[in-house]
Write an enzyme that holds these catalytic residues in place. Structure first.
Site, PDB file in Angstrom:
ATOM      1  N   HIS A 324     -12.047  98.529  65.769  1.00  0.00           N
ATOM      2  CA  HIS A 324     -11.355  98.161  66.992  1.00  0.00           C
ATOM      3  C   HIS A 324      -9.850  98.377  66.915  1.00  0.00           C
ATOM      4  O   HIS A 324      -9.181  98.392  67.960  1.00  0.00           O
ATOM      5  CB  HIS A 324     -11.649  96.696  67.341  1.00  0.00           C
ATOM      6  CG  HIS A 324     -13.027  96.493  67.873  1.00  0.00           C
ATOM      7  ND1 HIS A 324     -14.130  96.305  67.059  1.00  0.00           N
ATOM      8  CD2 HIS A 324     -13.514  96.470  69.153  1.00  0.00           C
ATOM      9  CE1 HIS A 324     -15.217  96.160  67.803  1.00  0.00           C
ATOM     10  NE2 HIS A 324     -14.873  96.252  69.072  1.00  0.00           N
ATOM     11  N   GLY A 325      -9.296  98.536  65.733  1.00  0.00           N
ATOM     12  CA  GLY A 325      -7.872  98.791  65.633  1.00  0.00           C
ATOM     13  C   GLY A 325      -7.283  98.390  64.303  1.00  0.00           C
ATOM     14  O   GLY A 325      -7.948  97.764  63.469  1.00  0.00           O
TER      15      GLY A 325
END
Length: 465
Positions: A324-325
Site C-alpha cells: 500500500h505504500g
C-alpha cells in the site's frame, strides 16, 4: 481520467462503446486493438509521460511470457525467466514507489538533503505491476497460453476498467476471453447496472463521508480534535474507504461485462464479518488471493511446521502493508492484522460465528483504518489516544456534524449489509419488483450525476496505490 467524471461518463465511454459496437467492423482483432488504444489514451490523459513506463512493462512481460512458454521443459531456464520477471516487476515497483521514501530516511539520518531521489508515483502502478507478474507466472505454471501478439498482453495489463485501481485481474481468469469472448445484451445490461451502483456508492456515499472524515482528521493538526468528533471521523473514513474502493470495483466489473470480460468479485460485504479472518476473505479479495497463490502457498502455506506457518503469514502481511505504500503506517497496519490473525488461529475464535464477533471485528477494523489514514505513526497514535480520552468540550459541534452527515452515515451502514439480497428474497411479485428496481437504478444514476455536477470534490483513495 476517473470514472466518476463528466468527461468519462458523457464523452469517453459513449464514444468507445459506439466504436466498439459499430455495425461495420466486428472482428476480434479490431476490438482488441481498439480497447488497447483507448486504454492507453485513458491512462495518458492524466499520467502523460508515465504511460511510457506502462508500455515498457507490457513489452518486457510479453517477451518474458513467450520465454516462459518456450522454456517450459527446461527447469533451469524457466526458473531464470520467472526470476527475471520478479526482479523486473518488483524492481520497477521499488524504484517508483519506495526509493524516494528510502532516500528521504537516509537523508534524514545523515542530515544530507542532497541525497534524496525524488520520483513521482505513477497512478495504479501496484495494480498493473501485479497483473504483469500474474501474466508471466500463470504462463510459467501452464495456467494460460502466452500471447503471441504483444497488443493482447497490452490489453490484459492496460485494460482501462481495472487499470488504475483494480480489481487485480488474474491472467488465467481472462486468458480465453481476450481472444474468444462473446458479448451479449444480458451481460451489457448487467454491466451497466453494476456500473451505476458503483457510481452511486462513490459519488453519493463515499464522497460525502470523505468530507466528514477530512474534517475530523484535519482538526488533529489544529489540536482541536475531541473524542466524539474523532469517533465520527473514524467511522466516516471506515464508510468512505469501503464505498470508495468497492464502488470503483463495481464500476470496473460492470465496464468489463459491457465489453464481454468477466472479472471476479473484489468485495463480499466485509463489514458483516464475525472475525478478522472472515473480514480478509471478504475485503479486497483480488489482492488477498494474489498473495495467497503467489506468495503464501509457494512458501509452504499451512503445510509446514507451526513456526514456519507463522513466518509465512508474517511475510504475507508485511508485504500486504508495504504494497500500500512506503509510509510506516501501512507496515504497522499490515502487522496489526498479522497479530490479530495469529491470535485468532491460536484461540480458534475464527471458527465460532457469533454476532458479537461483528462488534469485535469492526472495532479493530476501525482502529486499523485510523492508522491507515494517518500521515505518520505519531499522528495515528495521537488520534487513537483522543478516541479513548473522554472529552466532550465540543459536544455540540459533534452533534452538528452528525446532524449534517447522518443520512450518508446511515446509508453507508445500512448498505454495508446485504439488504439488496434480503429484499430480493422477500419480493412477492417479481414483475413489480423488477419495475421498482429499474426505477431505482435510474433514480440513483440521476442523483449521482446531480451530485457530480454540483461538487468538485471527488477523491479516489486507491489511486495512491
Amino acid at each position: 481520467m476517473v470514472f466518476s467524471s463528466g468527461i468519462f461518463l458523457f464523452l469517453f465511454l459513449p464514444i468507445v462503446l459506439i466504436l466498439y459496437y459499430n455495425p461495420i467492423v466486428k472482428n476480434r482483432n479490431f476490438k482488441n486493438i481498439l480497447l488497447f488504444a483507448v486504454s492507453i489514451l485513458f491512462y495518458a490523459w492524466g499520467e502523460h509521460y508515465f504511460v511510457l513506463v506502462m508500455l515498457l512493462s507490457i513489452i518486457v512481460n510479453w517477451y518474458l511470457g513467450l520465454a516462459a512458454e518456450k522454456y517450459r521443459d527446461s527447469r533451469n531456464k524457466i526458473k531464470g525467466v520467472l526470476i527475471a520477471a520478479v526482479i523486473y516487476n518488483i524492481g520497477m515497483l521499488f524504484v517508483f514507489k519506495y526509493l524516494t521514501a528510502i532516500t528521504m530516511n537516509i537523508a534524514s539520518a545523515f542530515d544530507n538533503k542532497n541525497s534524496i531521489i525524488k520520483i513521482s508515483l505513477p497512478i495504479g502502478i501496484s495494480f498493473f505491476t501485479f497483473q504483469a507478474l500474474s501474466y508471466v507466472t500463470d504462463v510459467y505454471r501452464g495456467h494460460g497460453k502466452a500471447q503471441k501478439n504483444p497488443l493482447n498482453v497490452g490489453l490484459y495489463i492496460a485494460f482501462f476498467p481495472q487499470l488504475i485501481a483494480g480489481p487485480i485481474v488474474r491472467y488465467e481468469t481472462v486468458a480465453e476471453e481476450i481472444l474468444s469472448r462473446r458479448e451479449n445484451i444480458e451481460d451489457f445490461t448487467d454491466g451497466t447496472v453494476r456500473f451505476i451502483k458503483g457510481l452511486a456508492k462513490k459519488i453519493i456515499i463515499a464522497n460525502n463521508a470523505a468530507l466528514l472524515a477530512d474534517t475530523a482528521f484535519g482538526y488533529l493538526g489544529m489540536n482541536e480534535l475531541t473524542m466524539p468528533v474523532a469517533w465520527l471521523g473514524a467511522i466516516a473514513y471506515t464508510i468512505q474507504i469501503f464505498f470508495d474502493f468497492s464502488g470503483y470495483s463495481d464500476m470496473a466489473i460492470g465496464l468489463g461485462k459491457m465489453f464481454g470480460f468477466h472479472f471476479r468479485e473484489n468485495f463480499d460485504f466485509p463489514y458483516i464479518s464475525c472475525s478478522i479472518t472472515e473480514f480478509w476473505r471478504r475485503w479486497h479479495i483480488s489482492l488477498g488471493t494474489w498473495f495467497r497463490d503467489y506468495v503464501y502457498i509457494p512458501l509452504g502455506g499451512n503445510r509446514v511446521g507451526k513456526a514456519r506457518h507463522i513466518f509465512n503469514i508474517f511475510v504475507v502481511w508485511t508485504l500486504t502493508g508495504i504494497w500500500h505504500g512506503a509510509n510506516r503506517t501501512f507496515l504497522v497496519w499490515g502487522l496489526m492484522y498479522f497479530v490479530l490473525l495469529i491470535a485468532e488461529k491460536s484461540t480458534g475464535i475464527a471458527k465460532k460465528r457469533h454476532p458479537a464477533g461483528i462488534v469485535y471485528t469492526m472495532f479493530f477494523v476501525v482502529l486499523g483504518w485510523v492508522i491507515f489514514r494517518s500521515n505518520d505513526m505519531a499522528s495515528a497514535v495521537r488520534y487513537l489516544r483522543i478516541m479513548f480520552t473522554p472529552d466532550f468540550s465540543r459536544n455540540n459541534y459533534a452533534l452538528y456534524l452528525l446532524s449534517s452527515y447522518k443520512v450518508f452515515l446511515a446509508a453507508g451502514i445500512i448498505l454495508s449489509m446485504p439488504v439488496g439480497k434480503i429484499a430480493e428474497k422477500l419480493a412477492i411479485n417479481k414483475t413489480a419488483s423488477d419495475i421498482v428496481y429499474t426505477v431505482w437504478i435510474g433514480f440513483i444514476f440521476i442523483l449521482s450525476v446531480s451530485y457530480l455536477a454540483k461538487s468538485a470534490y471527488n477523491p479516489f483513495i486507491y489511486f495512491n496505490f
